[in-house]
Write a protein that holds these residues in place. Sequence first.
Motif, PDB file in Angstrom:
ATOM      1  N   MET A  38       0.853  -1.209   0.000  1.00 11.28           N
ATOM      2  CA  MET A  38       0.000   0.000   0.000  1.00 11.28           C
ATOM      3  C   MET A  38       0.879   1.247   0.000  1.00 11.28           C
ATOM      4  SD  MET A  38      -3.019   1.175   2.680  1.00 11.28           S
ATOM      5  CE  MET A  38      -3.549  -0.465   3.110  1.00 11.28           C
TER       6      MET A  38
ATOM      7  N   ASN B 174       1.793   5.329   0.620  1.00 12.91           N
ATOM      8  CA  ASN B 174       1.491   6.270   1.702  1.00 12.91           C
ATOM      9  C   ASN B 174       0.454   7.288   1.248  1.00 12.91           C
ATOM     10  OD1 ASN B 174       3.473   4.883   2.975  1.00 12.91           O
ATOM     11  ND2 ASN B 174       4.998   6.519   2.884  1.00 12.91           N
ATOM     12  N   PHE B 175      -0.276   7.803   2.201  1.00 14.58           N
ATOM     13  CA  PHE B 175      -1.299   8.805   1.858  1.00 14.58           C
ATOM     14  C   PHE B 175      -1.597   9.649   3.079  1.00 14.58           C
ATOM     15  CE2 PHE B 175      -3.297   4.772   3.051  1.00 14.58           C
ATOM     16  CZ  PHE B 175      -4.104   5.157   4.113  1.00 14.58           C
ATOM     17  N   SER B 176      -2.190  10.800   2.856  1.00 13.82           N
ATOM     18  CA  SER B 176      -2.674  11.613   3.967  1.00 13.82           C
ATOM     19  C   SER B 176      -4.160  11.326   4.161  1.00 13.82           C
ATOM     20  CB  SER B 176      -2.424  13.094   3.685  1.00 13.82           C
ATOM     21  OG  SER B 176      -2.996  13.463   2.441  1.00 13.82           O
ATOM     22  N   TYR B 177      -4.697  11.781   5.266  1.00 18.20           N
ATOM     23  CA  TYR B 177      -6.038  11.350   5.683  1.00 18.20           C
ATOM     24  C   TYR B 177      -6.746  12.488   6.388  1.00 18.20           C
ATOM     25  CZ  TYR B 177      -9.378   8.994   8.848  1.00 18.20           C
ATOM     26  OH  TYR B 177     -10.480   8.620   9.555  1.00 18.20           O
TER      27      TYR B 177
ATOM     28  N   ILE C  31     -13.374   7.546   1.521  1.00 17.91           N
ATOM     29  CA  ILE C  31     -13.403   6.204   2.107  1.00 17.91           C
ATOM     30  C   ILE C  31     -14.629   6.094   2.998  1.00 17.91           C
ATOM     31  CG2 ILE C  31     -11.775   6.771   4.012  1.00 17.91           C
ATOM     32  CD1 ILE C  31     -10.837   3.749   3.658  1.00 17.91           C
TER      33      ILE C  31
ATOM     34  N   LEU D 192      -9.649  -0.366   0.447  1.00 17.29           N
ATOM     35  CA  LEU D 192      -8.423  -0.804   1.131  1.00 17.29           C
ATOM     36  C   LEU D 192      -7.910  -2.111   0.535  1.00 17.29           C
ATOM     37  CD1 LEU D 192      -9.296   0.156   4.819  1.00 17.29           C
ATOM     38  CD2 LEU D 192      -7.645   1.275   3.314  1.00 17.29           C
ATOM     39  N   ASP D 193      -8.834  -2.973   0.141  1.00 19.29           N
ATOM     40  CA  ASP D 193      -8.450  -4.222  -0.517  1.00 19.29           C
ATOM     41  C   ASP D 193      -7.643  -3.895  -1.776  1.00 19.29           C
ATOM     42  OD1 ASP D 193      -8.467  -6.989  -0.969  1.00 19.29           O
ATOM     43  OD2 ASP D 193     -10.311  -6.904  -2.144  1.00 19.29           O
TER      44      ASP D 193
ATOM     45  N   LYS E 107      -4.205  -2.413  -0.996  1.00 15.10           N
ATOM     46  CA  LYS E 107      -3.214  -3.414  -0.585  1.00 15.10           C
ATOM     47  C   LYS E 107      -2.622  -4.131  -1.785  1.00 15.10           C
ATOM     48  CE  LYS E 107      -5.193  -4.266   3.958  1.00 15.10           C
ATOM     49  NZ  LYS E 107      -5.476  -5.266   4.999  1.00 15.10           N
ATOM     50  N   GLU E 108      -3.381  -4.201  -2.877  1.00 14.91           N
ATOM     51  CA  GLU E 108      -2.888  -4.849  -4.104  1.00 14.91           C
ATOM     52  C   GLU E 108      -2.208  -3.847  -5.037  1.00 14.91           C
ATOM     53  OE1 GLU E 108      -2.787  -7.933  -4.498  1.00 14.91           O
ATOM     54  OE2 GLU E 108      -4.438  -8.889  -3.414  1.00 14.91           O
TER      55      GLU E 108
ATOM     56  N   ASP F 274      -3.473   9.410  -3.103  1.00 17.64           N
ATOM     57  CA  ASP F 274      -2.506  10.149  -2.288  1.00 17.64           C
ATOM     58  C   ASP F 274      -3.167  10.732  -1.040  1.00 17.64           C
ATOM     59  OD1 ASP F 274      -4.038  12.115  -3.442  1.00 17.64           O
ATOM     60  OD2 ASP F 274      -2.372  13.392  -4.034  1.00 17.64           O
TER      61      ASP F 274
ATOM     62  N   ASP G  80     -12.227  10.678   4.733  1.00 22.94           N
ATOM     63  CA  ASP G  80     -13.102   9.768   5.481  1.00 22.94           C
ATOM     64  C   ASP G  80     -14.473  10.416   5.642  1.00 22.94           C
ATOM     65  OD1 ASP G  80     -14.458   8.228   7.355  1.00 22.94           O
ATOM     66  OD2 ASP G  80     -12.710   7.919   8.656  1.00 22.94           O
TER      67      ASP G  80
ATOM     68  N   MET H 260       4.444   8.939  -4.328  1.00 23.87           N
ATOM     69  CA  MET H 260       4.593   9.720  -3.093  1.00 23.87           C
ATOM     70  C   MET H 260       5.721   9.157  -2.244  1.00 23.87           C
ATOM     71  SD  MET H 260       2.653  12.292  -2.298  1.00 23.87           S
ATOM     72  CE  MET H 260       2.072  13.143  -3.765  1.00 23.87           C
TER      73      MET H 260
ATOM     74  N   LEU I 197       3.551  14.228   3.883  1.00 26.97           N
ATOM     75  CA  LEU I 197       2.458  13.485   4.513  1.00 26.97           C
ATOM     76  C   LEU I 197       2.771  13.304   5.990  1.00 26.97           C
ATOM     77  CD1 LEU I 197       1.966  10.761   1.801  1.00 26.97           C
ATOM     78  CD2 LEU I 197       0.678  12.864   2.131  1.00 26.97           C
ATOM     79  N   PRO I 198       1.764  13.202   6.810  1.00 29.76           N
ATOM     80  CA  PRO I 198       2.036  13.031   8.240  1.00 29.76           C
ATOM     81  C   PRO I 198       2.691  11.686   8.507  1.00 29.76           C
ATOM     82  CG  PRO I 198      -0.303  12.739   7.765  1.00 29.76           C
ATOM     83  CD  PRO I 198       0.338  13.190   6.498  1.00 29.76           C
TER      84      PRO I 198
ATOM     85  N   PRO J 182      -1.369   6.853   8.905  1.00 29.05           N
ATOM     86  CA  PRO J 182      -2.770   6.652   8.523  1.00 29.05           C
ATOM     87  C   PRO J 182      -3.030   5.310   7.851  1.00 29.05           C
ATOM     88  CG  PRO J 182      -1.867   8.661   7.496  1.00 29.05           C
ATOM     89  CD  PRO J 182      -0.788   8.078   8.343  1.00 29.05           C
ATOM     90  N   TRP J 183      -2.008   4.694   7.277  1.00 25.00           N
ATOM     91  CA  TRP J 183      -2.236   3.459   6.527  1.00 25.00           C
ATOM     92  C   TRP J 183      -2.160   2.200   7.382  1.00 25.00           C
ATOM     93  CZ3 TRP J 183       1.232   7.291   5.288  1.00 25.00           C
ATOM     94  CH2 TRP J 183       2.558   7.106   5.692  1.00 25.00           C
TER      95      TRP J 183
ATOM     96  N   HIS K  87      -7.473  -9.649   3.535  1.00 22.56           N
ATOM     97  CA  HIS K  87      -8.303  -9.135   2.447  1.00 22.56           C
ATOM     98  C   HIS K  87      -9.804  -9.347   2.654  1.00 22.56           C
ATOM     99  CE1 HIS K  87      -5.244  -7.754  -0.381  1.00 22.56           C
ATOM    100  NE2 HIS K  87      -4.500  -8.733   0.099  1.00 22.56           N
TER     101      HIS K  87
ATOM    102  N   LEU L  63      -9.694  -4.810   7.080  1.00 22.12           N
ATOM    103  CA  LEU L  63     -10.158  -3.924   6.013  1.00 22.12           C
ATOM    104  C   LEU L  63     -10.662  -2.589   6.553  1.00 22.12           C
ATOM    105  CD1 LEU L  63     -11.872  -6.079   3.222  1.00 22.12           C
ATOM    106  CD2 LEU L  63      -9.578  -5.113   3.317  1.00 22.12           C
TER     107      LEU L  63
END
Lengths: 328, 176
Positions: free
Chosen positions: A1, A3-6, A28, A35-36, A39-40, A46, A50, B1, B18-19, B39-40, B62, B81
């Motif tokens: 996965m 990285n990303f901000s949220y 999301i 998320l599935d 993960k792939e 980016d 939520d 990123m 990113l944080p 966050p991930w 999954h 998930l």
Amino acid sequence: MNNFSYNKVTEVAEAVADLTGHTNARFIAGGTNLLDLMKENVAKPDHLTDINKLALAGIEATEDGGLSLGALATNADTAWNELVEQKYPLLSQAILAGASPQLRNMATNGGNLFQRTRCYYFYDTATACNKREPGSGCSAINGINRIHAILGTSEHCIATHPSDMCVALAALNAKVNVTGPYGDRVIEFRDFHRLPGDTPHLDNNVQDGELVTSIDLPPSNFTQHFHYLKVRERQSYAFALVSVAAALELDGNVIKDIRLALGGVAHKPWRDRSCEEAFIGQEATEANFRALAEKILADAKGYGSNTFKIDLAKRAIVRAFSEALKNN
Amino acid sequence: MKQETSTLEIDDPFSNTLPAYTLVNLRINGQTHKLRLQPWVSLLDAIREYIGLTGTKKGCDHGQCGACTVLVDGKRINSCLTLAIMKDGAEITTIEGLADGEANHPLQDAFIEHDAFQCGYCTPGQICSAVGMFNEGRAHTLEDVKELMSGNICRCGAYTNINAAIMEVKAKLENE
Ligand SMILES: Cc1cc2nc3c(=O)[nH]c(=O)nc-3n(C[C@H](O)[C@H](O)[C@H](O)COP(=O)(O)OP(=O)(O)OC[C@H]3O[C@@H](n4cnc5c(N)ncnc54)[C@H](O)[C@@H]3O)c2cc1C
Ligand code: SF4
Ligand code: FES
Ligand code: FES
């Protein structure tokens, strides 16, 4: 996965602004599809916006006698809602045929509309796929395509839409309410998802930055004769090979109205109103259901390992309507 | 990123990169855990790797096996998930939180009594899922239980005994 901000938002306008403020952001909701795919490395946003705190989880009767399903109501809360069970039992059945109880507790009505195909090549970044990587080719057409489409395909993509809920929503003439940078609009369910054509990377007609707020169901008389039949590799917790949403309104044994939507056969829930209309005023007999099945599958085309779906779909249609007749 | 995830200054979480972490309050089995998480990080990884509660298992990561099932505000979900950051402030119950002090949860006793496992890897998920199913109140018959427990795969195939254990506890709860 990656990285990303949220960011967790609380207002609808804030959600739209937060999303459009990033180059490749996603909303999301339940996260069960996004998320599935992340993960792939199939989805690589980016930023995640939520939307779970938005006040869009209600299920309410509408003035016209229909029902409004909030985009953030979970699939479980929708299927087991008293009004849904009473007035739209076909929808309850379809939702409960999908995924698992845990997933239905997480999955939202909005997210369900946007879930992406389960085509194995789409999930496998080592293979060519026009949906994931436009222009790279389609590995499924000449590959293993047991779960793929038989209707409405193109030379660029033969993927199916995997949702059960959407098949019932198609049969029930739902409408999707959307808001976004271009204002509010209402999308008829038949116009929500699209066929692959030469742009298979697009699953639906929603624009970037648009947020689904609710799904409206018009008043329905399909509370007596209905059946959702799902044929799959195992009895539970598996996607459909073919599914059928069948509903009848009868006057004695004469068909007053009829709905037929198919899942697992096309890039969108498959409905053909002209096929249905041909049987209004006719008797609800097995022979007529068989004729309807032949008619709706007249243009079906198999690709090798999925050719069995043509006969399977025909038989499933007859069985679903026969079950629908038994209900009372 | 591309960015360094471990070097961002603690007092500068809103810099342009990113944080590296966000402060997340996870309430697990009645206890609040203040965590610094990226966050991930999934809820499953936060529970196992950050908090060290390893009862909750990772099978598939999954949503396909149910080994990671936990209860969030009384509802069963797949912790693989969902992101930990999304569950800030929620009441989470894992298998470690089901016993009442030294007294097992009735499902834990019933699983032992009925020999409802072989390797035991799916068991925490099975038990949390069954608790969630009882909370839902939709399982009336053995057929219902089979369907509503289908989100929990048992690689060892202990289903017959798992169902027997669940049916016994269900009957007990209904007679109370
Ligand atoms: C193992 C497994 C088995 C499954 N089996 C089935 C099955 O048999 N039948 C079936 O129908 N489904 C099945 N599913 C799919 C499941 O139903 C979907 O993953 C779920 O409905 C998605 O909802 P979500 O809220 O989790 O969406 P998310 O994962 O949060 O979002 C999915 C997408 O929708 C977008 N989105 C979400 N909400 C909105 C909104 N309000 N407006 C605009 N965009 C939005 C997100 O940006 C994202 O791109 C299965 C899933 C898994 C993991
Ligand atoms: S069928 Fe569609 S999703 Fe599958 S490999 Fe071909 S282009 Fe990709
Ligand atoms: S680890 Fe979450 S469902 Fe398998
Ligand atoms: S006991 Fe081994 S997986 Fe269920």
